[in-house]
Write a protein that holds these residues in place. Structure first.
Motif, short mmCIF file in Angstrom:
data_model
loop_
_atom_site.label_atom_id
_atom_site.label_comp_id
_atom_site.label_asym_id
_atom_site.label_seq_id
_atom_site.Cartn_x
_atom_site.Cartn_y
_atom_site.Cartn_z
N ASN A 1 40.15 6.24 8.18
CA ASN A 1 39.55 4.83 7.88
C ASN A 1 39.12 5.11 6.55
O ASN A 1 39.39 4.15 5.66
N LEU B 1 37.84 -2.11 8.54
CA LEU B 1 37.81 -0.94 8.14
C LEU B 1 36.33 -0.44 7.68
O LEU B 1 36.03 0.57 7.98
N THR C 1 43.23 -0.11 13.55
CA THR C 1 42.44 -0.82 12.32
C THR C 1 43.66 -0.14 10.94
O THR C 1 43.53 -0.80 10.23
#
Length: 381
Positions: A84, A247, A233
């Motif tokens: 991420n 995020l 995500t």
């Protein structure tokens, strides 16, 4: 939760049967674990249940399994953090004449270094405030994914296959990981004012969790189809404001969990370190300083190992599937079933309850073997 859309896309609609089966089995083993706790007053940890069933040897063996599960969870957190962060900062590498680090290397290193001072703190009373926001954070992430599909116009247009038999074994490990965490249930049970309400609380909790998993799975899989990433995500278009929020929240989740999870493992390891002979008899500040410094070293060493493993393993979904099928199923299904049979036997437990426990244990063994083999094969490739 984040991998549920990936699991649904790869396993198909019938793969949800695996999710529901895992939810039901894990919920039942949470119940029989509480029955084991209630069989002897004062039993309040997973390791104590093991000792109740198999004595000191069982406690030592189970402690090692629990430590392995915690280590695996930390690696999963770090890989999620890495993926991420790279999504947020795709060009944040190091390019020097004497050092070259890609974003997938630099960002997890930077994240772990940033969180080290928090991990060194042994007093975790402050974490209660962080924990209050944990559920809210997950709900915001769920709402964020739905917002992207409904309001931001991504839509839910992709179809889902009925079943994909070749992927079911891997998917089973991912679904199993969703329900892991039985090692902390004894603490929850022993801290309840009215432990008799535990079965209802457990059933409600597992039901709500399953509902959230299904909603996220269907939404993510129908939003992105074959382009779905291992974490939903990572599939959200970066230009969307809700994607940036989601995020950011996903990055915060492992950062807030590190201290609590590392502490659980570190406390056990620190208890195995004896004081130097010069301090063991003197007491006072010298022994306290030694304990503080040894604690820092142990916790730093744990994170160093976790970081190295996270850098060595490129795939989040394969790591989580391996942990879920190989370790989580062992601690959450197989061991509670064995504990129950050993503690209650054929004399103290109703026949139907004993049969259901044995059936759950056998299902856990099958899931562990099949899922672990599938995950190792994929990891090898």
């Amino acid at each position: 939760m984040l991998s549920c859309p990936y699991s649904l896309h790869n396993g198909g609609w019938l793969g949800l049967i695996v999710l529901f089966s895992c939810g039901a089995i894990f919920c039942y083993t949470a119940y029989i674990l509480a029955r084991c706790l209630g069989s002897k007053p004062g039993t309040s940890t997973f390791q104590q249940v093991a000792a109740l069933a198999f004595g000191r040897t069982g406690r030592t063996f189970v402690a090692a399994i629990v430590d392995l599960e915690i280590l695996g969870s930390l690696v999963g957190f770090t890989i999620s953090l890495r993926d991420n962060l790279v999504r947020i900062f795709p060009h944040a590498g190091v390019h020097l004449p004497w050092l070259e680090l890609a974003p997938t290397q630099f960002l997890p290193i930077a994240g772990v270094l940033a969180v080290l001072p928090i991990i060194w703190v042994r007093d975790l009373s402050w974490l209660s405030y962080v924990s209050l926001g944990g559920i809210a954070t997950y709900l915001i992430i769920v709402l964020g994914v739905l917002w992207a599909g409904i309001v931001d116009g991504i839509g839910f247009h992709h179809s889902i296959a009925l079943v994909n038999p070749t992927k079911l074994a891997e998917v089973a490990g991912l679904y199993a990981f969703c329900y892991s965490g039985h090692v902390i249930l004894p603490r929850i049970y022993s801290s309840m004012k009215d432990p008799s309400q535990y079965p209802k609380v457990a059933a409600l909790s597992f039901s709500i969790a399953t509902l959230i998993y299904v909603v996220v799975a269907i939404a993510g899989a129908t939003m992105f189809g074959s382009s779905i990433q291992s974490q939903v995500t990572l599939s959200l278009p970066k230009e969307l404001a809700v994607a940036k929020l989601v995020l950011f929240l996903v990055v915060l989740i492992p950062l807030t969990k590190y201290a609590l999870v590392v502490n659980t493992l570190a406390v056990h390891m620190e208890s195995l370190i004896p004081s130097p002979p010069s301090l063991s008899g003197g007491g006072g500040g010298g022994d306290g300083a030694w304990r503080s410094w040894s604690s820092v070293l142990v916790r730093s060493a744990i994170m160093a190992v976790v970081l190295l493993l996270a850098l060595a393993v490129p795939a989040f979904e394969t790591t989580v599937a391996l942990i879920g099928s190989g370790i989580s199923v062992t601690t959450c299904v197989i061991l509670p079933a064995i504990f129950f049979v050993k503690i209650f036997g054929t004399q103290r437990a109703p026949r139907h309850e004993l049969a259901l426990t044995v059936l759950s244990g056998v299902a856990g063994v099958v899931l562990a073997i099949v899922g672990t083999i599938a995950s190792i094969r994929k990891l090898a490739h």
